[in-house]
Design a protein around this motif. Structure first.
Motif, PDB file in Angstrom:
ATOM      1  N   THR A   4      46.149  36.751 -38.090  1.00  0.00           N
ATOM      2  CA  THR A   4      45.575  36.731 -39.426  1.00  0.00           C
ATOM      3  C   THR A   4      45.081  35.322 -39.733  1.00  0.00           C
ATOM      4  O   THR A   4      45.433  34.356 -39.052  1.00  0.00           O
ATOM      5  N   LYS A   5      44.286  35.211 -40.760  1.00  0.00           N
ATOM      6  CA  LYS A   5      43.729  33.915 -41.136  1.00  0.00           C
ATOM      7  C   LYS A   5      44.845  32.941 -41.522  1.00  0.00           C
ATOM      8  O   LYS A   5      44.784  31.757 -41.204  1.00  0.00           O
ATOM      9  N   GLU A   6      45.871  33.445 -42.200  1.00  0.00           N
ATOM     10  CA  GLU A   6      46.986  32.596 -42.605  1.00  0.00           C
ATOM     11  C   GLU A   6      47.749  32.066 -41.398  1.00  0.00           C
ATOM     12  O   GLU A   6      48.153  30.901 -41.359  1.00  0.00           O
ATOM     13  N   GLN A   7      47.943  32.926 -40.391  1.00  0.00           N
ATOM     14  CA  GLN A   7      48.636  32.496 -39.187  1.00  0.00           C
ATOM     15  C   GLN A   7      47.827  31.422 -38.457  1.00  0.00           C
ATOM     16  O   GLN A   7      48.388  30.438 -37.967  1.00  0.00           O
ATOM     17  N   LYS A   8      46.517  31.609 -38.389  1.00  0.00           N
ATOM     18  CA  LYS A   8      45.669  30.629 -37.715  1.00  0.00           C
ATOM     19  C   LYS A   8      45.699  29.289 -38.426  1.00  0.00           C
ATOM     20  O   LYS A   8      45.829  28.241 -37.790  1.00  0.00           O
ATOM     21  N   THR A   9      45.576  29.288 -39.755  1.00  0.00           N
ATOM     22  CA  THR A   9      45.593  28.022 -40.480  1.00  0.00           C
ATOM     23  C   THR A   9      46.944  27.334 -40.351  1.00  0.00           C
ATOM     24  O   THR A   9      47.005  26.100 -40.269  1.00  0.00           O
ATOM     25  N   GLU A  10      48.019  28.105 -40.301  1.00  0.00           N
ATOM     26  CA  GLU A  10      49.344  27.517 -40.109  1.00  0.00           C
ATOM     27  C   GLU A  10      49.455  26.856 -38.735  1.00  0.00           C
ATOM     28  O   GLU A  10      49.971  25.737 -38.608  1.00  0.00           O
ATOM     29  N   LEU A  11      48.964  27.536 -37.699  1.00  0.00           N
ATOM     30  CA  LEU A  11      49.009  26.971 -36.353  1.00  0.00           C
ATOM     31  C   LEU A  11      48.123  25.732 -36.233  1.00  0.00           C
ATOM     32  O   LEU A  11      48.499  24.757 -35.577  1.00  0.00           O
ATOM     33  N   VAL A  12      46.953  25.762 -36.863  1.00  0.00           N
ATOM     34  CA  VAL A  12      46.051  24.615 -36.809  1.00  0.00           C
ATOM     35  C   VAL A  12      46.686  23.424 -37.514  1.00  0.00           C
ATOM     36  O   VAL A  12      46.631  22.291 -37.018  1.00  0.00           O
ATOM     37  N   SER A  13      47.324  23.660 -38.664  1.00  0.00           N
ATOM     38  CA  SER A  13      47.943  22.546 -39.376  1.00  0.00           C
ATOM     39  C   SER A  13      49.139  21.993 -38.625  1.00  0.00           C
ATOM     40  O   SER A  13      49.428  20.799 -38.689  1.00  0.00           O
ATOM     41  N   GLY A  16      47.203  21.076 -34.654  1.00  0.00           N
ATOM     42  CA  GLY A  16      45.895  20.445 -34.574  1.00  0.00           C
ATOM     43  C   GLY A  16      45.919  18.976 -34.928  1.00  0.00           C
ATOM     44  O   GLY A  16      46.874  18.462 -35.516  1.00  0.00           O
ATOM     45  N   ARG A  17      44.846  18.294 -34.578  1.00  0.00           N
ATOM     46  CA  ARG A  17      44.723  16.866 -34.882  1.00  0.00           C
ATOM     47  C   ARG A  17      44.282  16.660 -36.331  1.00  0.00           C
ATOM     48  O   ARG A  17      44.595  15.660 -36.945  1.00  0.00           O
ATOM     49  N   ASN A  18      43.513  17.629 -36.876  1.00  0.00           N
ATOM     50  CA  ASN A  18      43.148  17.631 -38.294  1.00  0.00           C
ATOM     51  C   ASN A  18      43.021  19.088 -38.727  1.00  0.00           C
ATOM     52  O   ASN A  18      43.267  19.994 -37.947  1.00  0.00           O
ATOM     53  N   GLU A  19      42.629  19.317 -39.970  1.00  0.00           N
ATOM     54  CA  GLU A  19      42.603  20.673 -40.517  1.00  0.00           C
ATOM     55  C   GLU A  19      41.505  21.544 -39.911  1.00  0.00           C
ATOM     56  O   GLU A  19      41.592  22.760 -39.940  1.00  0.00           O
ATOM     57  N   ALA A  20      40.460  20.941 -39.358  1.00  0.00           N
ATOM     58  CA  ALA A  20      39.351  21.712 -38.800  1.00  0.00           C
ATOM     59  C   ALA A  20      39.431  21.810 -37.284  1.00  0.00           C
ATOM     60  O   ALA A  20      38.511  22.303 -36.653  1.00  0.00           O
ATOM     61  N   ASP A  21      40.519  21.369 -36.694  1.00  0.00           N
ATOM     62  CA  ASP A  21      40.648  21.330 -35.236  1.00  0.00           C
ATOM     63  C   ASP A  21      41.152  22.670 -34.717  1.00  0.00           C
ATOM     64  O   ASP A  21      42.345  22.944 -34.726  1.00  0.00           O
ATOM     65  N   THR A  22      40.227  23.513 -34.278  1.00  0.00           N
ATOM     66  CA  THR A  22      40.630  24.796 -33.719  1.00  0.00           C
ATOM     67  C   THR A  22      40.371  24.875 -32.226  1.00  0.00           C
ATOM     68  O   THR A  22      40.756  25.834 -31.584  1.00  0.00           O
ATOM     69  N   SER A  24      41.096  22.332 -29.814  1.00  0.00           N
ATOM     70  CA  SER A  24      41.900  21.522 -28.902  1.00  0.00           C
ATOM     71  C   SER A  24      42.825  22.413 -28.093  1.00  0.00           C
ATOM     72  O   SER A  24      43.184  23.525 -28.502  1.00  0.00           O
ATOM     73  N   ALA A  25      43.215  21.918 -26.950  1.00  0.00           N
ATOM     74  CA  ALA A  25      44.060  22.706 -26.052  1.00  0.00           C
ATOM     75  C   ALA A  25      45.391  23.049 -26.705  1.00  0.00           C
ATOM     76  O   ALA A  25      45.908  24.157 -26.523  1.00  0.00           O
ATOM     77  N   GLU A  26      45.943  22.139 -27.492  1.00  0.00           N
ATOM     78  CA  GLU A  26      47.227  22.390 -28.135  1.00  0.00           C
ATOM     79  C   GLU A  26      47.161  23.585 -29.085  1.00  0.00           C
ATOM     80  O   GLU A  26      48.044  24.448 -29.088  1.00  0.00           O
ATOM     81  N   VAL A  27      46.101  23.633 -29.899  1.00  0.00           N
ATOM     82  CA  VAL A  27      45.948  24.731 -30.857  1.00  0.00           C
ATOM     83  C   VAL A  27      45.705  26.041 -30.122  1.00  0.00           C
ATOM     84  O   VAL A  27      46.287  27.078 -30.470  1.00  0.00           O
ATOM     85  N   GLN A  28      44.866  26.013 -29.101  1.00  0.00           N
ATOM     86  CA  GLN A  28      44.588  27.241 -28.356  1.00  0.00           C
ATOM     87  C   GLN A  28      45.842  27.759 -27.668  1.00  0.00           C
ATOM     88  O   GLN A  28      46.080  28.975 -27.632  1.00  0.00           O
ATOM     89  N   ILE A  29      46.659  26.868 -27.116  1.00  0.00           N
ATOM     90  CA  ILE A  29      47.901  27.287 -26.467  1.00  0.00           C
ATOM     91  C   ILE A  29      48.835  27.914 -27.490  1.00  0.00           C
ATOM     92  O   ILE A  29      49.474  28.941 -27.221  1.00  0.00           O
ATOM     93  N   ALA A  30      48.916  27.333 -28.681  1.00  0.00           N
ATOM     94  CA  ALA A  30      49.785  27.881 -29.729  1.00  0.00           C
ATOM     95  C   ALA A  30      49.315  29.265 -30.163  1.00  0.00           C
ATOM     96  O   ALA A  30      50.131  30.187 -30.340  1.00  0.00           O
ATOM     97  N   MET A  31      48.004  29.441 -30.303  1.00  0.00           N
ATOM     98  CA  MET A  31      47.475  30.748 -30.701  1.00  0.00           C
ATOM     99  C   MET A  31      47.708  31.792 -29.607  1.00  0.00           C
ATOM    100  O   MET A  31      48.084  32.933 -29.898  1.00  0.00           O
ATOM    101  N   LEU A  32      47.485  31.401 -28.375  1.00  0.00           N
ATOM    102  CA  LEU A  32      47.723  32.335 -27.270  1.00  0.00           C
ATOM    103  C   LEU A  32      49.196  32.712 -27.184  1.00  0.00           C
ATOM    104  O   LEU A  32      49.527  33.873 -26.930  1.00  0.00           O
TER     105      LEU A  32
END
Length: 89
Positions: A4-13, A16-22, A24-32
């Motif tokens: 969900t959008k809320e889950q994605k924004t939580e993982l990015v925050s 991620g390195r900043n709020e718009a960082d979707t 980076s490898a770290e964020v992608q690994i967390a989402m996967l």
């Protein structure tokens, strides 16, 4: 089911390195990892769902490739994300 959008924004925050960082490898690994955990629980309940099992294996391979890239480019971030997500490697 996707994230969900809320889950994605939580993982990015969180990763991620900043709020718009979707990207980076770290964020992608967390989402996967979140999607892999959901599919694992789904397959425990529905053992015969072979198409979801194939999707799960593709996601695991994709996460493995991202982890390999991160370990080669930034070993400190690699160890940090393994500890945060509770992954063994």
């Amino acid at each position: 089911m996707g994230l969900t959008k809320e889950q994605k924004t939580e993982l990015v925050s969180k990763f991620g390195r900043n709020e718009a960082d979707t990207g980076s490898a770290e964020v992608q690994i967390a989402m996967l990892t979140t999607r892999i955990q959901y599919l694992t629980d789904h397959l425990i309940a529905h053992k015969q769902d072979q198409s979801s099992r194939r999707g799960l294996l593709k996601l695991v391979g994709q996460r493995r490739r991202h982890l390999k890239y991160l370990s080669q480019t930034n070993p400190e971030a690699y160890r940090e994300i393994l500890a945060k997500l509770g992954l063994r490697r």
